[in-house]
Design a protein around this motif. Structure first.
Motif, PDB file in Angstrom:
ATOM      1  N   ARG A 270       2.202   2.649  -4.276  1.00 34.91           N
ATOM      2  CA  ARG A 270       1.187   1.638  -3.946  1.00 34.91           C
ATOM      3  C   ARG A 270      -0.004   1.746  -4.893  1.00 34.91           C
ATOM      4  O   ARG A 270      -0.559   0.735  -5.338  1.00 34.91           O
ATOM      5  CB  ARG A 270       0.730   1.800  -2.499  1.00 34.91           C
ATOM      6  CG  ARG A 270      -0.229   0.693  -2.074  1.00 34.91           C
ATOM      7  CD  ARG A 270      -0.669   0.787  -0.626  1.00 34.91           C
ATOM      8  NE  ARG A 270       0.420   1.092   0.267  1.00 34.91           N
ATOM      9  CZ  ARG A 270       0.309   1.937   1.303  1.00 34.91           C
ATOM     10  NH1 ARG A 270      -0.830   2.533   1.558  1.00 34.91           N
ATOM     11  NH2 ARG A 270       1.330   2.152   2.095  1.00 34.91           N
ATOM     12  N   ARG A 271      -0.397   2.973  -5.215  1.00 38.20           N
ATOM     13  CA  ARG A 271      -1.505   3.153  -6.151  1.00 38.20           C
ATOM     14  C   ARG A 271      -1.157   2.572  -7.525  1.00 38.20           C
ATOM     15  O   ARG A 271      -1.978   1.890  -8.138  1.00 38.20           O
ATOM     16  CB  ARG A 271      -1.874   4.630  -6.269  1.00 38.20           C
ATOM     17  CG  ARG A 271      -2.548   5.183  -5.031  1.00 38.20           C
ATOM     18  CD  ARG A 271      -2.740   6.675  -5.110  1.00 38.20           C
ATOM     19  NE  ARG A 271      -3.475   7.174  -3.951  1.00 38.20           N
ATOM     20  CZ  ARG A 271      -3.474   8.437  -3.569  1.00 38.20           C
ATOM     21  NH1 ARG A 271      -2.796   9.342  -4.268  1.00 38.20           N
ATOM     22  NH2 ARG A 271      -4.147   8.814  -2.510  1.00 38.20           N
TER      23      ARG A 271
ATOM     24  N   ASP B 207      -1.240  -1.227  -7.228  1.00 41.68           N
ATOM     25  CA  ASP B 207      -2.626  -1.702  -7.128  1.00 41.68           C
ATOM     26  C   ASP B 207      -3.307  -1.691  -8.492  1.00 41.68           C
ATOM     27  O   ASP B 207      -3.998  -2.654  -8.864  1.00 41.68           O
ATOM     28  CB  ASP B 207      -3.425  -0.852  -6.138  1.00 41.68           C
ATOM     29  CG  ASP B 207      -3.027  -1.082  -4.684  1.00 41.68           C
ATOM     30  OD1 ASP B 207      -2.270  -2.037  -4.411  1.00 41.68           O
ATOM     31  OD2 ASP B 207      -3.459  -0.275  -3.833  1.00 41.68           O
ATOM     32  N   TRP B 208      -3.128  -0.610  -9.252  1.00 41.47           N
ATOM     33  CA  TRP B 208      -3.736  -0.543 -10.587  1.00 41.47           C
ATOM     34  C   TRP B 208      -3.158  -1.613 -11.507  1.00 41.47           C
ATOM     35  O   TRP B 208      -3.899  -2.232 -12.278  1.00 41.47           O
ATOM     36  CB  TRP B 208      -3.569   0.851 -11.192  1.00 41.47           C
ATOM     37  CG  TRP B 208      -4.628   1.779 -10.695  1.00 41.47           C
ATOM     38  CD1 TRP B 208      -4.504   2.730  -9.736  1.00 41.47           C
ATOM     39  CD2 TRP B 208      -5.990   1.797 -11.107  1.00 41.47           C
ATOM     40  NE1 TRP B 208      -5.711   3.349  -9.520  1.00 41.47           N
ATOM     41  CE2 TRP B 208      -6.638   2.797 -10.355  1.00 41.47           C
ATOM     42  CE3 TRP B 208      -6.724   1.078 -12.038  1.00 41.47           C
ATOM     43  CZ2 TRP B 208      -7.995   3.088 -10.508  1.00 41.47           C
ATOM     44  CZ3 TRP B 208      -8.069   1.376 -12.195  1.00 41.47           C
ATOM     45  CH2 TRP B 208      -8.682   2.355 -11.444  1.00 41.47           C
TER      46      TRP B 208
END
Length: 168
Positions: A117-118, A121-122
């Protein structure tokens, strides 16, 4: 509490701006940006980090360093929210961000789905072609070796999940 003692005053930015700029320029003289990976962090001591300088106040200093890749803390709970700062920053063509997608500040191994998810998101903030995930900082001496290696395995698994998501 160490560096984060109650009532401690954070440093004043005008005192560090000019020397920081000159030092990086001098150190990198003659080195092409594509050979430079620049890392900054807020220190790795065990403390509250309540006096860390907000990214929005130093981003211009960091991006003056002539580097292709910028590595920085982004997974720890004190700085994860600062992803929004990058929405306002114009990156030079070919610039790569290497945000921390795993933290060195916890003994708990992040789940691969959280790491994925990180990454996603980035990629949504700066484009998937401009993101390479990394660790907030080095793990040596901060976490037990077994936890460090297990966290790196989770990073690989999270990257694979994110790749599947971003290719669809």
């Amino acid at each position: 509490m160490g560096h984060d003692q109650a009532g401690a005053q954070p440093c004043r930015l005008p005192e560090i701006r000019d020397p920081a700029d000159r030092g990086a320029d001098h150190a990198l003289t003659g080195i092409p940006p594509e050979k430079v990976r620049y890392h900054w962090c807020w220190g790795s001591w065990h403390g509250a980090h309540v006096n860390d300088i907000p990214l929005e106040h130093i981003i211009d200093i960091a991006l003056r360093v002539k580097a292709q890749t910028y590595s920085f803390e982004a997974a720890n709970v004190r700085h994860q929210h600062e992803m929004g700062v990058w929405k306002e920053v114009k990156l030079a063509p070919g610039t790569i961000l290497m945000p921390g997608v795993i933290s060195h500040a916890t003994n708990i191994v992040e789940h691969p789905e959280l790491i994925a998810r990180r990454f996603v998101d980035w990629a949504g903030v700066v484009g998937r072609e401009n993101v390479v995930g990394g660790a907030d900082c080095g793990m040596g001496g901060r976490v037990h070796a077994e936890i460090g290696w297990t966290t790196l395995v989770a990073l690989v698994e999270g990257a694979a999940l994110a790749t599947k998501t971003l290719r669809n």
